[in-house]
Design an enzyme around this catalytic site. Structure first.
Site: not given
Ligand code: AGP
Length: 609
Positions: A75, A486, A489
């Site tokens: 990434w 939701k 994203e």
């Molecule tokens: C949520 O759908 C995202 N993928 C993102 O906001 C995620 O919740 C955020 O990066 C926190 O991740 P974590 O819960 O693994 O800390």
């Protein structure tokens, strides 16, 4: 952020690496590569694109005589997605893969360039390889060279390393990014997380911060920060390869939405004793809760949103002042910590760098910390003073669903535990709250999932729009924020969540004929107020979807579509609304042909700040 994997043993390494990378793709998927140790030395094959692009290259030019290799799926942080910027990166006798960010890479790059090094890529990782090669050239022993090299770096890293003159050996070190070792019958592995190694073994060891790992085909040893060599202790994971697969669903996200009822039961049941909330199995006693006078919830993304919803429940049920903070902001204007403050960090992955940094900051300030984490034995879970796991199982889809859902269910239980420990609710009310989360919430989700056809039709009404608005008051405003994230994203539709009462102070100017507005109304006491805000947008041409209680009076009056929620209990209503907005987002993204499980530009675990 990125996924790394390594293997050394007595079998062909290449198919193991590519299979592991296909599982790790959810951690980042803009470029991919492998460094394979063969009779001709270390061969590197890498390219922009996903694992399929690498497999095509390997089919065209197979690598067969290889039993030791490292791999990487990226990434992009420093340097965009390209063949050149893909990992592994080489410098002299060193080839490595990296997950994390070397924050002082520019200074190091100047230093190494002045020594004559030339760089092909824009990445910080290539610089790290050059620094390690520099130290290796001075010392000649890998362990010392790695120690000296990382001492020159600041930032976060997990490295998988091959040395040209050490055939069959894989070295590794981590600081701030996760790294798992694993022991198979065919050799030894390393990976960013255990899901990549499930096809090969269930025995694992989490590498500690600052520890080095030295793997050979027949051995694994750890070298601690003070140079002591120790043998890893192997744990056996409860995860299975199936639990990391789709199980017949078209997408991991849909599977994980349907897993929510069971995930709630798994997360809540171990915290119930005699029908009352009980966290003693987590090492947390009732008098611990009684001392909690103020709560700071700190997290990122959806976990922040879980904290917003949970925070309101904590205030309503436990009457404990609770504030939620975005982890990446928390350190820059730290809230005043009154006596009895508990800092609760929430993280599905347990490796989010912003949340980890906030956790470390809170600990530095001497504040007690509690982590609510899904992935077991991860950095955040290990570093917090206390931890409560959400037993949702592996969550593969980048967009969290069961992770968020179980976080809210655990926060409900904490609210009940605090309220009961402090005598703010009677035993019967505490038992009823526990029962509603354990029984009503899973049933309510199941019932909502039976309305998928209606939700799919509504998704058809919004999927062509560029802008969608969620509105709600109180708990529903907090829920709207997760609903909005939701949708945007995974469907890439611009979506904002607004406090329903706030629309008329500006945002309502954005409403035009047909603009989709989705109103959430789960709280009976706020229905009339929310309904009047819905009328404000409806009368201006908005296309309204109203998600409201089934006892609301005349909801159709100012809505094009209505989704009714059960009112058996507050928990039932809330979790049904959650399932509705998750399915709405999912179905909208399907209709827009988006990549549901791996949305563009995102990664499942953001391990850089
Ligand atoms: C949520 O759908 C995202 N993928 C993102 O906001 C995620 O919740 C955020 O990066 C926190 O991740 P974590 O819960 O693994 O800390």
């Amino acid at each position: 952020m990125c996924g790394i994997i390594g293997y050394t043993g007595n079998e062909n390494a290449v198919p193991k690496i590519t299979k592991g990378l296909s599982v790790l793709e959810y951690r980042g998927y803009d470029s991919v590569g492998i460094a394979a140790r063969t009779g001709n030395g270390i061969e590197t094959v890498k390219c922009r694109g996903r694992i399929g692009a690498l497999e095509e290259k390997l089919e065209a030019n197979p690598i067969t005589d290889c039993s030791c290799a490292i791999g990487h799926t990226r990434w992009a942080t420093h340097g965009g997605p390209s063949d050149i910027n893909a990992h592994p990166h080489r410098a002299g006798r060193v080839v490595l893969v990296h997950n994390g960010i070397i924050e002082n890479y520019k200074e190091l790059k100047s230093e190494m360039s002045a020594k004559g090094d030339r760089f092909l890529s824009e990445t910080d990782t290539e610089v790290a390889a050059a620094v390690l090669n520099d130290e290796y050239g001075k010392l000649g022993t890998p362990a010392e060279a790695i120690r000296k090299a990382i001492a020159r770096m600041t930032g976060s890293y997990a490295f998988g390393i091959l040395f040209e003159d050490l055939p069959g050996e894989v070295w590794a070190v981590r600081c701030g990014s996760p790294l798992i070792l694993a022991k198979g019958t065919d050799g030894y592995y390393l990976a960013s997380d255990m899901t990549a190694l499930l096809p090969f073994t269930k025995e694992y060891h989490c590498l500690e911060e600052g520890q080095l790992a030295h793997l050979t085909p027949n051995s694994a040893e750890l070298i601690t920060a003070d140079g002591e060599t120790v043998t890893p202790t192997w744990s056996v994971t409860a995860m299975t390869p199936e639990s990391a697969q789709k199980g017949g669903y078209p997408h991991f996200m849909l599977k994980e939405i349907y897993e929510q009822p069971e995930a709630i039961v798994k997360s809540v049941s171990p915290r119930i004793k005699g029908g009352l909330p009980d966290f003693s199995a987590d090492g947390i006693s009732p008098d611990f809760w009684a001392k909690v006078k103020n709560i700071q919830i700190v997290a990122c993304g959806s976990a922040t949103h879980a904290g917003l919803v949970g925070g309101r429940i904590l205030e309503q049920v436990a009457q404990v002042p609770t504030s939620s903070y975005i982890a990446s902001e928390y350190r820059y204007h730290p809230p005043l910590a009154v006596d009895g403050t508990l800092v609760v960090v929430i993280s599905q992955s347990g490796e989010t760098a912003d949340t980890l940094a906030a956790l470390r900051y809170a600990k530095q300030k001497g504040l007690p910390t509690l982590a609510i984490v899904n992935a077991v034995e991860t950095t955040i879970a290990r570093e917090a003073d206390y931890r409560i796991y959400t037993y949702a199982g592996p969550e593969i889809a980048v967009a969290t669903t069961k992770g968020y859902c179980t976080q809210v269910s655990v926060l409900y239980m904490i609210a009940a535990a605090i309220a009961h420990s402090c005598g703010r609710i009677c035993e019967a009310d505490a038992k009823e709250l526990v029962r509603s989360v354990l029984e009503d919430a899973p049933v309510a989700i199941h019932q909502m999932l039976e309305q998928t056809d209606a939700l799919r039709r509504m998704a058809g009404d919004i999927c062509h729009h560029e802008h969608v608005f969620y509105i709600g008051r109180g708990l529903d405003y907090a829920m709207s924020q997760e609903a909005s994230l939701k949708l945007k994203e995974i469907s890439y539709i611009h979506c904002e969540a607004y406090a329903a009462g706030e629309l008329k102070h500006g945002t309502i100017s954005l409403i035009e004929e047909g603009t989709p507005v989705i109103a959430i109304s789960t709280e009976a006491a706020l229905y009339d107020k929310t309904e009047s805000n819905v009328r404000e947008v409806y009368s201006r041409g908005a296309r309204v979807i109203l998600i409201c209680r089934d006892d609301a009076k005349n909801p159709q009056a100012s809505a094009d579509d209505v989704i009714l929620l059960p009112t058996t209990s507050g928990a039932a209503t809330l979790f049904a609304a959650l399932a509705a907005v998750q399915v709405l987002a999912y179905e909208t993204a399907v209709l827009r042909g988006c990549d549901i499980d791996r949305p563009r530009n995102l990664a499942k675990s953001v391990t850089v700040e």
